[in-house]
Enzyme design. Structure first.
Site, PDB file in Angstrom:
ATOM      1  N   HIS A   1     -26.615 -13.955 -71.549  1.00  0.00           N
ATOM      2  CA  HIS A   1     -27.600 -14.862 -70.933  1.00  0.00           C
ATOM      3  C   HIS A   1     -28.938 -14.173 -70.664  1.00  0.00           C
ATOM      4  O   HIS A   1     -29.841 -14.787 -70.099  1.00  0.00           O
ATOM      5  CB  HIS A   1     -27.009 -15.382 -69.619  1.00  0.00           C
ATOM      6  CG  HIS A   1     -27.634 -16.642 -69.091  1.00  0.00           C
ATOM      7  ND1 HIS A   1     -27.542 -17.851 -69.746  1.00  0.00           N
ATOM      8  CD2 HIS A   1     -28.359 -16.894 -67.965  1.00  0.00           C
ATOM      9  CE1 HIS A   1     -28.170 -18.785 -69.052  1.00  0.00           C
ATOM     10  NE2 HIS A   1     -28.691 -18.235 -67.967  1.00  0.00           N
TER      11      HIS A   1
ATOM     12  N   SER B   1     -32.247 -21.492 -69.575  1.00  0.00           N
ATOM     13  CA  SER B   1     -31.268 -21.813 -68.539  1.00  0.00           C
ATOM     14  C   SER B   1     -31.768 -22.977 -67.676  1.00  0.00           C
ATOM     15  O   SER B   1     -31.997 -24.065 -68.210  1.00  0.00           O
ATOM     16  CB  SER B   1     -30.965 -20.546 -67.713  1.00  0.00           C
ATOM     17  OG  SER B   1     -29.807 -20.714 -66.958  1.00  0.00           O
TER      18      SER B   1
ATOM     19  N   ASP C   1     -22.234 -15.805 -73.551  1.00  0.00           N
ATOM     20  CA  ASP C   1     -22.987 -16.064 -72.322  1.00  0.00           C
ATOM     21  C   ASP C   1     -22.009 -16.184 -71.160  1.00  0.00           C
ATOM     22  O   ASP C   1     -21.077 -16.987 -71.188  1.00  0.00           O
ATOM     23  CB  ASP C   1     -23.770 -17.372 -72.499  1.00  0.00           C
ATOM     24  CG  ASP C   1     -24.779 -17.607 -71.396  1.00  0.00           C
ATOM     25  OD1 ASP C   1     -24.454 -17.381 -70.214  1.00  0.00           O
ATOM     26  OD2 ASP C   1     -25.903 -18.034 -71.717  1.00  0.00           O
TER      27      ASP C   1
END
Lengths: 283, 283
Positions: free
Chosen positions: A259, A151, A227
């Site tokens: 995620h 991320s 996600d």
């Protein structure tokens, strides 16, 4: 430099160290995994993991299941914190700005510029810290380095590898923020850390960096198709940018995955194999 | 019965469920891992994990790295909480009594007797809850069950398997409390939950149960040799008890390992293989 944790793990050792950072002006913690090969005296490559928003050095070392594969491949794993921390360090009540959200840039704007220097920390200071703490334990490195992350940390891994050609010999990312200039997370922190001038942002935007990349280091990205933050990530923008200039790029879209670290752990073995292949190849 | 979390994981699905428990009179949470084989309609065995002091259903599912091996072997993994919880549930300020410290017994003493009924919960209610939530998702089980756990949960796995012959077809433990009647952790909670009469304690003490065991289910134990709680665990007492009556027992002492999930994760693959071999054998 102080070792605050150590645990036997998959025949090697998971450690946590704390040191006073000249880059951030704060104490910084990092996770250090030494595989069995390193403890036996072999010179091993070093692989850096950069975590995402809200994470400390703990998330990766407790949840990613990476030690198993680092042991198998003989990789030293380094997992720093995601920002400076402390009562005297600027912060914001939001989870996506300030402490826990360093974004791997050197801030130029008040009040962030003094401490929020995570690019300097990761690229220049951290390798020195790692060299010192490994030397202290008699552990040798091969001189080769890789970098990956998740991320915000995927953004960090990709931009630092692109901005510092030669520093890393392998790179990959899980669910990275590939175009921070184009999405809310990036726009918010770049405004705060780098100011209103958007041309400054592009120097820290993977999609914008690809055309001018000095080396064509192959990029591996895994992305959960379910996600919940997909609108902040937009891996198809990176795919298009890489295709346009012929930058080697593999995008694995993973149906059903979100995620979380459950996603990361599921494909950790494949990413570690990617790094091991590049880092253990002839230099 | 409500599903509060679900994440794709190693081709299967990690879920968390909450339900109103008739055993404890409280809401209870449990982790449920469904391997790819179960999602494809195969009838899979069910393996229960019991956690240690202070843990919730989260510790095992986030830190043990078990999903990888459950996916490989086709095992459904169930990880309940370690006690009833709530503002109206009795508690104690110490970490080793009350909430987070159910010890897998049915308390007979005030104020614990009403809610602290973890043996009833794990052995009788949990399989019904699991059957119902699997049926709701069209997942089939093979009818075979195994049980394992860590520390207080290792004590739980061993005593429940010994006290309920036929209920489980495989058992193992990481760093279990094998003789609670003889060590401070056990003496404290047994006095609170079961009263001053020590003969009541022996019915929940693995070392005391071994001589009269109705079946000789092979026991696998892994124990870190550098475990900081070794004086509360004393695996050599279980080894001696098993040798005396010829109960099949394997003790792996692991040099350098401590009491943490780093230890558990390192040997999770071996324990899952132990259970898979027993649970997938002809019934």
């Amino acid at each position: 430099m102080e070792r605050t944790e150590h645990h036997a793990s998959f025949g090697g050792r998971q450690e946590v160290w704390q040191h006073a950072s000249r880059s951030t002006g704060t104490p910084m913690k990092l996770g250090v995994y030494l595989p069995p090969a390193a403890l036996k005296g072999e010179a091993c490559p070093v692989l850096y993991w950069l975590s995402g928003l809200t994470c400390t050095e703990q998330n990766f070392i407790t949840k990613a299941g990476a030690q198993q594969f680092a042991a198998e491949h003989g990789l030293i794993l380094i997992a720093p914190d995601t920002s400076p921390r402390g009562d005297d360090v600027p912060n914001d009540p939001a989870y996506d700005l300030g402490q826990g959200a360093g974004f791997y840039v050197n801030a130029t704007q008040a009040p962030w510029a003094t401490n929020f220097r995570m690019e300097e920390y990761v690229v220049h200071e951290l390798p020195e810290v790692v060299a010192a703490l490994l030397q202290q334990q008699g552990v040798k490195t091969s001189g080769r380095q890789g970098i990956f992350g998740h991320s915000m940390g995927g953004h960090g891994a990709l931009t630092l590898a692109l901005r510092h050609p030669g520093a890393y010999q392998s790179v990959s990312a899980f669910a990275p923020i590939v175009a921070p200039s184009a999405v809310p997370w990036g726009q918010k922190v770049f405004t705060a850390y780098l100011g209103e001038d958007r041309t400054q942002w592009l120097a820290h935007d993977t999609v914008a960096l690809i055309p001018g990349a000095k080396e064509r280091l192959p990029i591996l990205v895994d992305q959960g198709a379910d996600d919940e933050f997909l609108s902040q990530l937009q891996p198809e923008l990176l795919k298009a940018a890489c295709e346009q200039v012929g930058h080697p790029f593999t995008l694995n879209m993973r149906p059903g995955y979100d995620h979380s670290y459950y996603f990361i752990a599921s494909f950790m073995g494949e990413h570690m194999a990617h790094h091991a292949a590049a880092l253990k190849a002839a230099g």
